[in-house]
Write a protein that holds these residues in place. Sequence first.
Motif, PDB file in Angstrom:
ATOM      1  N   ASP A 194       0.850  -1.187   0.000  1.00 25.33           N
ATOM      2  CA  ASP A 194       0.000   0.000   0.000  1.00 25.33           C
ATOM      3  C   ASP A 194       0.891   1.244   0.000  1.00 25.33           C
ATOM      4  O   ASP A 194       1.742   1.396   0.889  1.00 25.33           O
ATOM      5  N   PRO A 195       0.722   2.140  -0.982  1.00 23.32           N
ATOM      6  CA  PRO A 195       1.605   3.308  -1.058  1.00 23.32           C
ATOM      7  C   PRO A 195       1.595   4.182   0.197  1.00 23.32           C
ATOM      8  O   PRO A 195       2.640   4.710   0.595  1.00 23.32           O
ATOM      9  N   ARG A 196       0.444   4.314   0.840  1.00 21.55           N
ATOM     10  CA  ARG A 196       0.392   5.130   2.060  1.00 21.55           C
ATOM     11  C   ARG A 196       1.190   4.479   3.190  1.00 21.55           C
ATOM     12  O   ARG A 196       1.907   5.148   3.939  1.00 21.55           O
ATOM     13  N   ALA A 200       4.546   6.070   4.855  1.00 21.96           N
ATOM     14  CA  ALA A 200       4.668   6.258   6.302  1.00 21.96           C
ATOM     15  C   ALA A 200       5.942   5.609   6.831  1.00 21.96           C
ATOM     16  O   ALA A 200       6.635   6.167   7.688  1.00 21.96           O
ATOM     17  N   ALA A 201       6.254   4.425   6.319  1.00 25.71           N
ATOM     18  CA  ALA A 201       7.474   3.741   6.754  1.00 25.71           C
ATOM     19  C   ALA A 201       8.723   4.504   6.318  1.00 25.71           C
ATOM     20  O   ALA A 201       9.694   4.612   7.075  1.00 25.71           O
ATOM     21  N   LEU A 202       8.690   5.059   5.116  1.00 24.97           N
ATOM     22  CA  LEU A 202       9.853   5.792   4.617  1.00 24.97           C
ATOM     23  C   LEU A 202      10.092   7.085   5.386  1.00 24.97           C
ATOM     24  O   LEU A 202      11.232   7.551   5.498  1.00 24.97           O
ATOM     25  N   VAL A 209       8.510  12.405   1.239  1.00 25.71           N
ATOM     26  CA  VAL A 209       8.421  11.329   0.250  1.00 25.71           C
ATOM     27  C   VAL A 209       7.344  11.679  -0.775  1.00 25.71           C
ATOM     28  O   VAL A 209       6.257  12.139  -0.409  1.00 25.71           O
ATOM     29  N   VAL A 210       7.652  11.464  -2.055  1.00 25.98           N
ATOM     30  CA  VAL A 210       6.630  11.453  -3.102  1.00 25.98           C
ATOM     31  C   VAL A 210       6.677  10.080  -3.754  1.00 25.98           C
ATOM     32  O   VAL A 210       7.721   9.670  -4.268  1.00 25.98           O
ATOM     33  N   VAL A 211       5.571   9.342  -3.687  1.00 26.61           N
ATOM     34  CA  VAL A 211       5.468   8.040  -4.344  1.00 26.61           C
ATOM     35  C   VAL A 211       4.696   8.232  -5.644  1.00 26.61           C
ATOM     36  O   VAL A 211       3.547   8.678  -5.620  1.00 26.61           O
ATOM     37  N   THR A 212       5.324   7.914  -6.770  1.00 27.98           N
ATOM     38  CA  THR A 212       4.626   8.029  -8.041  1.00 27.98           C
ATOM     39  C   THR A 212       3.809   6.760  -8.270  1.00 27.98           C
ATOM     40  O   THR A 212       4.266   5.651  -7.987  1.00 27.98           O
ATOM     41  N   LEU A 213       2.597   6.944  -8.796  1.00 25.11           N
ATOM     42  CA  LEU A 213       1.618   5.856  -8.899  1.00 25.11           C
ATOM     43  C   LEU A 213       1.199   5.577 -10.335  1.00 25.11           C
ATOM     44  O   LEU A 213       0.117   5.054 -10.578  1.00 25.11           O
TER      45      LEU A 213
END
Length: 297
Positions: A194-196, A200-202, A209-213
Amino acid sequence: MTHIAVLGSTNMDLVAYVAKAPQRGETVTGREFRTIPGGKGANQAVAAAHAGADVSLVGAVGADSFGSQLRSTLEHFGVNTDHLRTTEGPSGTAHIVVDDEGGNAIVVIPGANGTVTSLAPGDEGLIASADALLLQLEIPLEAVLAGAEAARRHGVRTILTPAPAQFLSPQLLSAVDLLVPNQHEAAALTGFTDPRGAAAALLEQVPEVVVTLGAEGSLYAARGAAPITVPAPKVTAVDSTAAGDTFVGTLAVALAEGREMSEAMVWASAAASVSVQRHGATSSMPYRSEIDTQAGA
């Protein structure tokens, strides 16, 4: 003008276009082959230059025809190559298969990129003069760490793309201001699909953090703040090879210009959405006017 420094790889992309990528042991017939300058460092440098920044690339090419072509292409796109070394041996290559859905599979051969194990004389001064330093993982980690620590010494914002995904030491992460993984890299780094949850872990290791989806857009998370999700424009993709690098290069320019993160993500998503509608890596990246048009659509 905003100044972006990039420490990273320069590859010649050898791209085969097929209806469906072959499985192990399978041979398929492709419809087209292209030779396109790329590499994550060069890609992000060109994306930032197209977005309107003054960009310098630190890295290496080989003493071969690919090296000459890579250097001239970067210079044509407005990237300063004074800190791009030429080493004995071949340049880096990336062997890419692109299917009809725009997906890709990539094998990278480091070549000259593997010789970049430290900063050369003058590199730290270049980094110190920049508004942001962009890093990726297609050169040896010791050079990535040296660049990040140089940026930290001089108060320069460091943006790391953790690709190809691999273990990142606490020493390196402590020198990173903004981590930009895609959702697969975020999962590999944290174990959270799960990206969220991954974001949160990162945040236990980096402040932002920016996670690209992909087609779903991007997710921003920062310590002490609620996550922000920015949707991507709906387009028909033909080649997603450089979408992530286009996003990061454009995002860096927007942030260096003082834009708020949500606005910067919208602009970067617009740039990436244009790039996936075109073939290739550096050849697909939009100019600032095109990004503005897409972002306002």
